[in-house]
Design an enzyme around this catalytic site. Sequence first.
Site, PDB file in Angstrom:
ATOM      1  N   ASP A 105       0.836  -1.210   0.000  1.00 56.82           N
ATOM      2  CA  ASP A 105       0.000   0.000   0.000  1.00 56.82           C
ATOM      3  C   ASP A 105       0.870   1.259   0.000  1.00 56.82           C
ATOM      4  OD1 ASP A 105      -1.608  -2.233   1.607  1.00 56.82           O
ATOM      5  OD2 ASP A 105      -3.037  -0.904   0.626  1.00 56.82           O
TER       6      ASP A 105
ATOM      7  N   ASP B  39      -0.737  -2.890  -4.154  1.00 54.03           N
ATOM      8  CA  ASP B  39      -0.992  -1.458  -4.146  1.00 54.03           C
ATOM      9  C   ASP B  39       0.319  -0.680  -4.225  1.00 54.03           C
ATOM     10  OD1 ASP B  39      -3.641  -1.933  -4.201  1.00 54.03           O
ATOM     11  OD2 ASP B  39      -4.095  -1.094  -2.237  1.00 54.03           O
TER      12      ASP B  39
ATOM     13  N   HIS C 109      -2.721  -9.757  -1.328  1.00 53.94           N
ATOM     14  CA  HIS C 109      -3.162  -8.425  -0.919  1.00 53.94           C
ATOM     15  C   HIS C 109      -4.287  -8.448   0.129  1.00 53.94           C
ATOM     16  CE1 HIS C 109      -3.266  -4.134  -1.184  1.00 53.94           C
ATOM     17  NE2 HIS C 109      -4.543  -4.130  -1.476  1.00 53.94           N
TER      18      HIS C 109
ATOM     19  N   HIS D  13     -13.185  -3.298   4.644  1.00 53.91           N
ATOM     20  CA  HIS D  13     -12.923  -4.497   3.842  1.00 53.91           C
ATOM     21  C   HIS D  13     -13.365  -5.794   4.516  1.00 53.91           C
ATOM     22  CE1 HIS D  13     -10.725  -1.711   1.424  1.00 53.91           C
ATOM     23  NE2 HIS D  13      -9.723  -1.587   2.261  1.00 53.91           N
TER      24      HIS D  13
END
Length: 323
Positions: free
Chosen positions: A139, A166, A285, A295
Amino acid sequence: MFPILYLLFATVLCNGEFMRPPPGKMILTRHAESSSYPQQVHISAVGTDHMRVSWITTDKRVPSIVEYGTDSGTYDMTATGEHTSYRYFSYVSGKIHHVNIGPLLPDTVYYYRCGRVGDEFNFKTPPAVLPIDFVVAGDLGQTEWTASTLYHVNQSDYDMLLLPGDLSYADTQQPLWDAFGRFVEPYARKRPWMVTQGNHEVEAFPVLHDLHPFAAYNSRWPMPYQESGSPSNLYYSFDVAAAIHVIMLGSYTDFDSNSAQYNWLVADLAKVDRSKTPWLIVLLHVPWYNTNLAHQGEGESMRKAMEDLLYKARVDVVFCFYI
Ligand SMILES: *[C@@H]1O[C@H](CO)[C@@H](O)[C@H](O)[C@H]1NC(C)=O
């Protein structure tokens, strides 16, 4: 000896409660050199003794050639690779060069030059045996937080960075992929960065059939998938330090029990010889267990499909991101 893992999280713990810090300001990195000067240079390990050198030029005449050697300024070896480019709506990428160099010695500094133009860079190859230092960071984006993360990454003399998804947060704004490439270059050209995809890499438009998902990601960040028998750049595996088998899974491609990824994973796990590579590490991920309020449940279908495989294979550790 144990592999050392540095975990970097852009999180703050306050009285045991997670506080999400505010978004950092974006840092837009520009290209100040000529159009033939290599930009966005990064390297990735291919097999145990080769390295892929990737860079971009806006000048299409620059050859996909890397000169390299173990002494600064002396390039005993030269390798020629391939190049690609892609379109995304009105955006046309520069010439994206990928050159596989080697065989290389372990734990050795190599000096190199891209396209016969510009400055000399250098990288260090991973050690042949343990111990090895990994950095695991995902990320990333390209903000003040990213700068802080990479500053801390660079405080250690690590051997390899593992990135579970990411990268740029370009989110379809293709020039941001270029800015990200420039942002991470000072680090990613010195040590191999091994990546897998996150939600921000997909960039699909379902209504436009000629616009394939992962166009930027696959063109810019090819990983050694063919070498591990994988049919897709979205999942692959590799060995490092003669003791660790690393598996990179794809959260954003099919994973059910009749998918290509599932079948590849079964075959890849069957090939692991724990007497040779006692450590088995998996990165993906989307976490399969999640105490984050965001999420919730998003990793559940992949967990149901693949958890049993990893459990029975006695995987040592799984790293996820998705903050
Ligand atoms: C990383 O750290 C090294 C050693 O301290 C330093 O020389 C180098 O400039 C740093 N790299 C970046 C991009 O800050």
